[in-house]
Scaffold this motif. Sequence first.
Motif, PDB file in Angstrom:
ATOM      1  N   MET A 268      50.754  46.648  43.601  1.00 48.61           N
ATOM      2  CA  MET A 268      52.221  46.574  43.557  1.00 48.61           C
ATOM      3  C   MET A 268      52.748  45.446  44.442  1.00 48.61           C
ATOM      4  O   MET A 268      52.064  44.980  45.355  1.00 48.61           O
ATOM      5  CB  MET A 268      52.829  47.899  44.002  1.00 48.61           C
ATOM      6  CG  MET A 268      52.679  48.169  45.482  1.00 48.61           C
ATOM      7  SD  MET A 268      53.418  49.748  45.920  1.00 48.61           S
ATOM      8  CE  MET A 268      53.405  49.601  47.706  1.00 48.61           C
TER       9      MET A 268
ATOM     10  N   THR B 101      44.608  52.060  42.207  1.00 49.90           N
ATOM     11  CA  THR B 101      45.914  52.710  42.252  1.00 49.90           C
ATOM     12  C   THR B 101      47.025  51.669  42.191  1.00 49.90           C
ATOM     13  O   THR B 101      46.791  50.470  42.392  1.00 49.90           O
ATOM     14  CB  THR B 101      46.095  53.537  43.539  1.00 49.90           C
ATOM     15  OG1 THR B 101      46.109  52.651  44.659  1.00 49.90           O
ATOM     16  CG2 THR B 101      44.983  54.566  43.700  1.00 49.90           C
TER      17      THR B 101
ATOM     18  N   GLY C 136      49.248  51.239  44.373  1.00 52.19           N
ATOM     19  CA  GLY C 136      49.348  50.633  45.698  1.00 52.19           C
ATOM     20  C   GLY C 136      48.448  49.426  45.891  1.00 52.19           C
ATOM     21  O   GLY C 136      48.732  48.568  46.725  1.00 52.19           O
ATOM     22  N   ASP C 137      47.364  49.345  45.122  1.00 52.29           N
ATOM     23  CA  ASP C 137      46.446  48.204  45.236  1.00 52.29           C
ATOM     24  C   ASP C 137      47.054  46.916  44.691  1.00 52.29           C
ATOM     25  O   ASP C 137      46.638  45.828  45.088  1.00 52.29           O
ATOM     26  CB  ASP C 137      45.142  48.484  44.468  1.00 52.29           C
ATOM     27  CG  ASP C 137      44.349  49.646  45.030  1.00 52.29           C
ATOM     28  OD1 ASP C 137      44.398  49.863  46.255  1.00 52.29           O
ATOM     29  OD2 ASP C 137      43.688  50.348  44.225  1.00 52.29           O
TER      30      ASP C 137
ATOM     31  N   GLY D 143      57.876  49.767  46.887  1.00 48.35           N
ATOM     32  CA  GLY D 143      57.363  48.641  46.121  1.00 48.35           C
ATOM     33  C   GLY D 143      57.784  48.718  44.672  1.00 48.35           C
ATOM     34  O   GLY D 143      58.632  49.528  44.286  1.00 48.35           O
TER      35      GLY D 143
ATOM     36  N   VAL E 111      58.199  51.984  42.878  1.00 52.17           N
ATOM     37  CA  VAL E 111      57.196  52.790  43.565  1.00 52.17           C
ATOM     38  C   VAL E 111      57.888  53.414  44.772  1.00 52.17           C
ATOM     39  O   VAL E 111      58.479  52.700  45.585  1.00 52.17           O
ATOM     40  CB  VAL E 111      55.992  51.932  44.020  1.00 52.17           C
ATOM     41  CG1 VAL E 111      54.932  52.813  44.659  1.00 52.17           C
ATOM     42  CG2 VAL E 111      55.418  51.136  42.848  1.00 52.17           C
TER      43      VAL E 111
ATOM     44  N   LYS F 154      55.051  44.654  47.351  1.00 52.89           N
ATOM     45  CA  LYS F 154      55.557  45.450  48.477  1.00 52.89           C
ATOM     46  C   LYS F 154      57.056  45.218  48.689  1.00 52.89           C
ATOM     47  O   LYS F 154      57.579  44.149  48.393  1.00 52.89           O
ATOM     48  CB  LYS F 154      54.823  45.081  49.765  1.00 52.89           C
ATOM     49  CG  LYS F 154      53.312  45.157  49.664  1.00 52.89           C
ATOM     50  CD  LYS F 154      52.814  46.537  49.883  1.00 52.89           C
ATOM     51  CE  LYS F 154      51.291  46.512  50.016  1.00 52.89           C
ATOM     52  NZ  LYS F 154      50.642  47.575  49.349  1.00 52.89           N
TER      53      LYS F 154
ATOM     54  N   ASP G 129      57.994  56.628  47.967  1.00 56.03           N
ATOM     55  CA  ASP G 129      57.210  57.541  48.784  1.00 56.03           C
ATOM     56  C   ASP G 129      57.669  58.977  48.510  1.00 56.03           C
ATOM     57  O   ASP G 129      58.497  59.212  47.616  1.00 56.03           O
ATOM     58  CB  ASP G 129      57.304  57.172  50.272  1.00 56.03           C
ATOM     59  CG  ASP G 129      58.713  57.328  50.853  1.00 56.03           C
ATOM     60  OD1 ASP G 129      59.584  57.974  50.217  1.00 56.03           O
ATOM     61  OD2 ASP G 129      58.946  56.796  51.960  1.00 56.03           O
TER      62      ASP G 129
ATOM     63  N   ARG H  29      54.184  56.539  42.279  1.00 63.43           N
ATOM     64  CA  ARG H  29      53.853  56.540  43.709  1.00 63.43           C
ATOM     65  C   ARG H  29      52.699  55.557  43.943  1.00 63.43           C
ATOM     66  O   ARG H  29      51.998  55.179  43.004  1.00 63.43           O
ATOM     67  CB  ARG H  29      53.461  57.929  44.165  1.00 63.43           C
ATOM     68  CG  ARG H  29      54.550  58.951  43.884  1.00 63.43           C
ATOM     69  CD  ARG H  29      54.534  60.058  44.904  1.00 63.43           C
ATOM     70  NE  ARG H  29      55.477  61.115  44.555  1.00 63.43           N
ATOM     71  CZ  ARG H  29      56.752  61.119  44.903  1.00 63.43           C
ATOM     72  NH1 ARG H  29      57.251  60.123  45.579  1.00 63.43           N
ATOM     73  NH2 ARG H  29      57.540  62.123  44.574  1.00 63.43           N
ATOM     74  N   GLU H  30      52.496  55.181  45.200  1.00 63.07           N
ATOM     75  CA  GLU H  30      51.397  54.264  45.518  1.00 63.07           C
ATOM     76  C   GLU H  30      50.054  54.835  45.083  1.00 63.07           C
ATOM     77  O   GLU H  30      49.152  54.097  44.691  1.00 63.07           O
ATOM     78  CB  GLU H  30      51.344  53.987  47.029  1.00 63.07           C
ATOM     79  CG  GLU H  30      52.401  53.046  47.523  1.00 63.07           C
ATOM     80  CD  GLU H  30      52.238  52.746  48.996  1.00 63.07           C
ATOM     81  OE1 GLU H  30      51.479  51.808  49.327  1.00 63.07           O
ATOM     82  OE2 GLU H  30      52.871  53.449  49.815  1.00 63.07           O
ATOM     83  N   SER H  31      49.925  56.144  45.136  1.00 66.78           N
ATOM     84  CA  SER H  31      48.660  56.793  44.797  1.00 66.78           C
ATOM     85  C   SER H  31      48.460  57.008  43.302  1.00 66.78           C
ATOM     86  O   SER H  31      47.393  57.458  42.876  1.00 66.78           O
ATOM     87  CB  SER H  31      48.574  58.146  45.510  1.00 66.78           C
ATOM     88  OG  SER H  31      49.654  58.972  45.099  1.00 66.78           O
TER      89      SER H  31
END
Length: 165
Positions: free
Chosen positions: A8, A3, A5-6, A141, A132, A10, A134, A110-112
């Motif tokens: 990006m 994803t 989020g893995d 991020g 990125v 932060k 929420d 999104r992170e996902s």
Amino acid sequence: MYTVGDFMTKKEVLHVVNATTTVDEALEILVEKRITGFPVVDDDWTLVGVVSDYDLLALDSISGGNQADTNLFPNVDSSWKAFNEIQKLLGKTNGKVVGDLMTPFPLFVRESTNLGDAVRLLLETKYRRLPVVDGEGKLVGLITRGDVVRAALMIKRDCEKISKV
């Protein structure tokens, strides 16, 4: 499945600006940090736009510059003339703020978000980075083309390790 989020960057290490940041301040940060753009956030970290070096180079068109010249860079026969053209452009930044130049309501992920989907967006658009956010629209991020290259290398190494087992 990987994803966004893995891989990006932060928010804690991001460089951001707000809509009232002056163009001069933004240019200084771009040069000092060797980056090409920023997310634009409000005081609560809600994403309100993005601004890039491209937006800042296009300042001439919003400042009433030479509208007849459609080239991004001046047609000059020496580097000294080019330097003078850049100085003229920078002279037009007085009083301008990031909010005058930013792209409002930018494309975001999104992170996902599946990493492959984010890569597709980066490749199919002119964007070098995607904010990125929420569920509340707060910046968490940024995923950049550089992050994607790093991800590809890590995934390749992981696959090579697995194939050796």
